[in-house]
Design a protein around this motif. Structure first.
Motif, PDB file in Angstrom:
ATOM      1  N   PRO A  93     -28.451   3.416  27.495  1.00 41.93           N
ATOM      2  CA  PRO A  93     -28.293   4.850  27.746  1.00 41.93           C
ATOM      3  C   PRO A  93     -28.773   5.722  26.594  1.00 41.93           C
ATOM      4  O   PRO A  93     -28.933   6.929  26.753  1.00 41.93           O
ATOM      5  CB  PRO A  93     -26.775   4.998  27.938  1.00 41.93           C
ATOM      6  N   PHE A  94     -28.996   5.108  25.412  1.00 45.57           N
ATOM      7  CA  PHE A  94     -29.370   5.866  24.219  1.00 45.57           C
ATOM      8  C   PHE A  94     -30.584   5.232  23.546  1.00 45.57           C
ATOM      9  O   PHE A  94     -30.884   4.062  23.751  1.00 45.57           O
ATOM     10  CB  PHE A  94     -28.222   5.881  23.199  1.00 45.57           C
ATOM     11  N   ASP A  95     -31.245   6.048  22.724  1.00 46.94           N
ATOM     12  CA  ASP A  95     -32.213   5.505  21.773  1.00 46.94           C
ATOM     13  C   ASP A  95     -31.447   5.014  20.544  1.00 46.94           C
ATOM     14  O   ASP A  95     -30.435   5.597  20.148  1.00 46.94           O
ATOM     15  CB  ASP A  95     -33.204   6.584  21.321  1.00 46.94           C
ATOM     16  N   ALA A  96     -31.940   3.948  19.953  1.00 46.96           N
ATOM     17  CA  ALA A  96     -31.401   3.475  18.674  1.00 46.96           C
ATOM     18  C   ALA A  96     -32.580   3.314  17.728  1.00 46.96           C
ATOM     19  O   ALA A  96     -33.508   2.540  17.999  1.00 46.96           O
ATOM     20  CB  ALA A  96     -30.655   2.155  18.839  1.00 46.96           C
ATOM     21  N   VAL A  97     -32.572   4.057  16.621  1.00 48.49           N
ATOM     22  CA  VAL A  97     -33.707   4.073  15.705  1.00 48.49           C
ATOM     23  C   VAL A  97     -33.202   3.940  14.272  1.00 48.49           C
ATOM     24  O   VAL A  97     -32.168   4.502  13.911  1.00 48.49           O
ATOM     25  CB  VAL A  97     -34.533   5.378  15.878  1.00 48.49           C
ATOM     26  N   MET A  98     -33.933   3.177  13.472  1.00 54.61           N
ATOM     27  CA  MET A  98     -33.549   2.998  12.068  1.00 54.61           C
ATOM     28  C   MET A  98     -33.854   4.275  11.284  1.00 54.61           C
ATOM     29  O   MET A  98     -35.002   4.694  11.197  1.00 54.61           O
ATOM     30  CB  MET A  98     -34.288   1.812  11.463  1.00 54.61           C
ATOM     31  N   GLN A  99     -32.820   4.863  10.710  1.00 52.38           N
ATOM     32  CA  GLN A  99     -33.000   6.034   9.860  1.00 52.38           C
ATOM     33  C   GLN A  99     -33.062   5.643   8.390  1.00 52.38           C
ATOM     34  O   GLN A  99     -33.647   6.362   7.581  1.00 52.38           O
ATOM     35  CB  GLN A  99     -31.866   7.028  10.094  1.00 52.38           C
ATOM     36  N   VAL A 100     -32.436   4.530   8.048  1.00 50.41           N
ATOM     37  CA  VAL A 100     -32.529   3.958   6.706  1.00 50.41           C
ATOM     38  C   VAL A 100     -32.992   2.522   6.867  1.00 50.41           C
ATOM     39  O   VAL A 100     -32.368   1.745   7.601  1.00 50.41           O
ATOM     40  CB  VAL A 100     -31.178   4.006   5.966  1.00 50.41           C
ATOM     41  N   GLU A 101     -34.102   2.161   6.252  1.00 52.88           N
ATOM     42  CA  GLU A 101     -34.671   0.827   6.428  1.00 52.88           C
ATOM     43  C   GLU A 101     -33.661  -0.258   6.058  1.00 52.88           C
ATOM     44  O   GLU A 101     -32.766  -0.042   5.243  1.00 52.88           O
ATOM     45  CB  GLU A 101     -35.924   0.675   5.570  1.00 52.88           C
ATOM     46  N   GLY A 102     -33.813  -1.420   6.660  1.00 52.19           N
ATOM     47  CA  GLY A 102     -32.886  -2.509   6.380  1.00 52.19           C
ATOM     48  C   GLY A 102     -33.353  -3.808   6.983  1.00 52.19           C
ATOM     49  O   GLY A 102     -34.556  -4.031   7.164  1.00 52.19           O
ATOM     50  N   TYR A 103     -32.428  -4.646   7.342  1.00 58.83           N
ATOM     51  CA  TYR A 103     -32.758  -5.945   7.913  1.00 58.83           C
ATOM     52  C   TYR A 103     -31.606  -6.381   8.804  1.00 58.83           C
ATOM     53  O   TYR A 103     -30.498  -5.835   8.752  1.00 58.83           O
ATOM     54  CB  TYR A 103     -33.051  -6.973   6.823  1.00 58.83           C
ATOM     55  N   ALA A 104     -31.859  -7.372   9.664  1.00 63.46           N
ATOM     56  CA  ALA A 104     -30.870  -7.764  10.657  1.00 63.46           C
ATOM     57  C   ALA A 104     -31.117  -9.191  11.113  1.00 63.46           C
ATOM     58  O   ALA A 104     -32.172  -9.791  10.856  1.00 63.46           O
ATOM     59  CB  ALA A 104     -30.938  -6.816  11.856  1.00 63.46           C
ATOM     60  N   LEU A 105     -30.133  -9.726  11.814  1.00 65.36           N
ATOM     61  CA  LEU A 105     -30.310 -10.920  12.628  1.00 65.36           C
ATOM     62  C   LEU A 105     -30.349 -10.439  14.074  1.00 65.36           C
ATOM     63  O   LEU A 105     -29.462  -9.700  14.501  1.00 65.36           O
ATOM     64  CB  LEU A 105     -29.150 -11.900  12.432  1.00 65.36           C
ATOM     65  N   ARG A 106     -31.380 -10.830  14.807  1.00 62.48           N
ATOM     66  CA  ARG A 106     -31.484 -10.367  16.181  1.00 62.48           C
ATOM     67  C   ARG A 106     -31.473 -11.551  17.142  1.00 62.48           C
ATOM     68  O   ARG A 106     -31.846 -12.665  16.797  1.00 62.48           O
ATOM     69  CB  ARG A 106     -32.746  -9.538  16.390  1.00 62.48           C
ATOM     70  N   ALA A 107     -31.028 -11.264  18.371  1.00 64.70           N
ATOM     71  CA  ALA A 107     -31.011 -12.270  19.429  1.00 64.70           C
ATOM     72  C   ALA A 107     -31.568 -11.641  20.698  1.00 64.70           C
ATOM     73  O   ALA A 107     -31.314 -10.458  20.973  1.00 64.70           O
ATOM     74  CB  ALA A 107     -29.594 -12.769  19.675  1.00 64.70           C
ATOM     75  N   ARG A 168     -26.342   5.730  -3.862  1.00 64.69           N
ATOM     76  CA  ARG A 168     -27.560   6.466  -3.548  1.00 64.69           C
ATOM     77  C   ARG A 168     -27.906   6.257  -2.076  1.00 64.69           C
ATOM     78  O   ARG A 168     -28.215   5.144  -1.651  1.00 64.69           O
ATOM     79  CB  ARG A 168     -28.710   6.006  -4.445  1.00 64.69           C
ATOM     80  N   VAL A 169     -27.837   7.348  -1.301  1.00 62.48           N
ATOM     81  CA  VAL A 169     -28.056   7.292   0.144  1.00 62.48           C
ATOM     82  C   VAL A 169     -29.359   8.006   0.480  1.00 62.48           C
ATOM     83  O   VAL A 169     -29.516   9.193   0.164  1.00 62.48           O
ATOM     84  CB  VAL A 169     -26.888   7.944   0.914  1.00 62.48           C
ATOM     85  N   SER A 170     -30.287   7.300   1.105  1.00 61.00           N
ATOM     86  CA  SER A 170     -31.565   7.906   1.494  1.00 61.00           C
ATOM     87  C   SER A 170     -31.376   8.702   2.786  1.00 61.00           C
ATOM     88  O   SER A 170     -31.325   8.120   3.869  1.00 61.00           O
ATOM     89  CB  SER A 170     -32.634   6.828   1.682  1.00 61.00           C
ATOM     90  N   LEU A 171     -31.259  10.021   2.659  1.00 58.40           N
ATOM     91  CA  LEU A 171     -31.026  10.883   3.814  1.00 58.40           C
ATOM     92  C   LEU A 171     -31.965  12.083   3.739  1.00 58.40           C
ATOM     93  O   LEU A 171     -31.856  12.896   2.833  1.00 58.40           O
ATOM     94  CB  LEU A 171     -29.571  11.375   3.833  1.00 58.40           C
ATOM     95  N   THR A 172     -32.885  12.193   4.667  1.00 61.10           N
ATOM     96  CA  THR A 172     -33.780  13.346   4.712  1.00 61.10           C
ATOM     97  C   THR A 172     -33.065  14.523   5.372  1.00 61.10           C
ATOM     98  O   THR A 172     -32.104  14.351   6.124  1.00 61.10           O
ATOM     99  CB  THR A 172     -35.047  13.024   5.509  1.00 61.10           C
ATOM    100  N   HIS A 173     -33.550  15.718   5.116  1.00 60.62           N
ATOM    101  CA  HIS A 173     -32.990  16.914   5.748  1.00 60.62           C
ATOM    102  C   HIS A 173     -33.157  16.833   7.265  1.00 60.62           C
ATOM    103  O   HIS A 173     -32.289  17.306   8.015  1.00 60.62           O
ATOM    104  CB  HIS A 173     -33.666  18.168   5.198  1.00 60.62           C
ATOM    105  N   GLU A 174     -34.261  16.239   7.711  1.00 60.16           N
ATOM    106  CA  GLU A 174     -34.489  16.089   9.149  1.00 60.16           C
ATOM    107  C   GLU A 174     -33.407  15.216   9.782  1.00 60.16           C
ATOM    108  O   GLU A 174     -32.868  15.526  10.847  1.00 60.16           O
ATOM    109  CB  GLU A 174     -35.867  15.481   9.401  1.00 60.16           C
ATOM    110  N   PHE A 175     -33.100  14.094   9.113  1.00 64.90           N
ATOM    111  CA  PHE A 175     -32.049  13.202   9.598  1.00 64.90           C
ATOM    112  C   PHE A 175     -30.699  13.907   9.589  1.00 64.90           C
ATOM    113  O   PHE A 175     -29.926  13.839  10.551  1.00 64.90           O
ATOM    114  CB  PHE A 175     -32.013  11.945   8.724  1.00 64.90           C
ATOM    115  N   LEU A 176     -30.398  14.612   8.512  1.00 63.37           N
ATOM    116  CA  LEU A 176     -29.122  15.305   8.417  1.00 63.37           C
ATOM    117  C   LEU A 176     -28.984  16.380   9.492  1.00 63.37           C
ATOM    118  O   LEU A 176     -27.901  16.570  10.055  1.00 63.37           O
ATOM    119  CB  LEU A 176     -28.968  15.927   7.030  1.00 63.37           C
ATOM    120  N   SER A 177     -30.065  17.090   9.793  1.00 62.79           N
ATOM    121  CA  SER A 177     -29.993  18.118  10.830  1.00 62.79           C
ATOM    122  C   SER A 177     -29.747  17.487  12.200  1.00 62.79           C
ATOM    123  O   SER A 177     -29.033  18.058  13.039  1.00 62.79           O
ATOM    124  CB  SER A 177     -31.273  18.958  10.848  1.00 62.79           C
TER     125      SER A 177
END
Length: 243
Positions: A93-107, A168-177
């Motif tokens: 029902p939603f989009d899910a997008v990485m706003q802060v780069e990272g890594y994961a285990l996926r299945a 230290r949190v990587s947060l752009t003004h665009e993301f915050l808005s």
């Protein structure tokens, strides 16, 4: 490929699943690096994968037919995204997008669902997490309706701070808005207010937390309910969780 016990324990959900269930799930997991803006799911499409984040922050976004969008929640190493495909087998029902780069285990969703259905320990964790995420979205609605932009910003900074190492949190003004559902000038003003109180230090695309306790006090109660729900529903199931 790193699906070792150490890797699994970096994710809050996987670390809470009993060993016998994890033995069935572990072969399905593969490590991936997730760049900023990576799409984990797209609204209206059945997700191919579910991502159990170990680092980074994913934004869960709802968009209207007119193209207006708002963030309804975030996911970090405490959880997984998307979960709709796992629980229902239906489209996200939603989009899910990485706003802060990272890594994961996926299945792969089609491989994970049979394990979920066959192992009550797995389904229990996922449904508990879904409930805790519902509390997070409800808390966001409550904050948006009753608290100032500055208080809501403090809440989101704390939520992001919970999901990273360090201050230290990587947060752009665009993301915050997007997070706050306000225009970018309002974000700039709110950041200045928090800086003036010496709660944070703000640079371009970066927020440094200076006084976490002060941020919690500044929130006036709009932070903490979702975090408490997650601890009660999920974290207490981990083998080494305090009683």
């Amino acid at each position: 490929m790193d699906t070792s016990t150490e890797a699994v324990e970096r994710n809050g959900l996987l670390s809470a699943i009993a060993k016998d269930a994890m033995s069935a799930l572990r072969p399905l997991l593969e490590p991936v690096v997730l760049a900023k803006n990576s799409m984990l799911s797209t609204s209206g499409k059945v997700p191919e994968f579910c991502y159990f984040l170990e680092g980074g922050i994913a934004s869960i976004i709802m968009t209207t037919s007119e193209g207006r969008s708002c963030e309804v929640g975030i996911v970090g190493r405490e959880g997984a995204a998307p979960i709709a495909g796992l629980l229902t087998g239906q489209s996200a029902p939603f989009d899910a997008v990485m706003q802060v780069e990272g890594y994961a285990l996926r299945a792969r969703t089609k491989n994970f669902r049979p394990v979920l259905l066959a192992h009550p320990a797995v389904s229990e964790i996922m449904y508990r997490y879904a409930q805790s995420f519902l509390v997070q979205t409800a808390s966001t609605a409550l904050a948006n309706a009753n608290y100032s932009v500055e208080e809501r910003l403090a809440r989101w900074i704390l939520m992001c701070h919970d999901r990273i190492d360090g201050d230290r949190v990587s947060l752009t003004h665009e993301f915050l808005s997007l997070m706050l559902a306000v225009r970018r000038p309002s974000v700039t003003t709110a950041l200045h207010v928090l800086e003036g109180r010496r709660l944070i230090h703000s640079e371009r695309s970066l927020v440094v937390v200076r006084d976490r306790r002060g941020l919690e006090q500044f929130c006036q109660g709009c932070y903490g309910q979702a975090e408490s729900a997650y601890r009660d529903l999920v974290a207490t199931l981990r083998p080494n969780a305090p009683s």
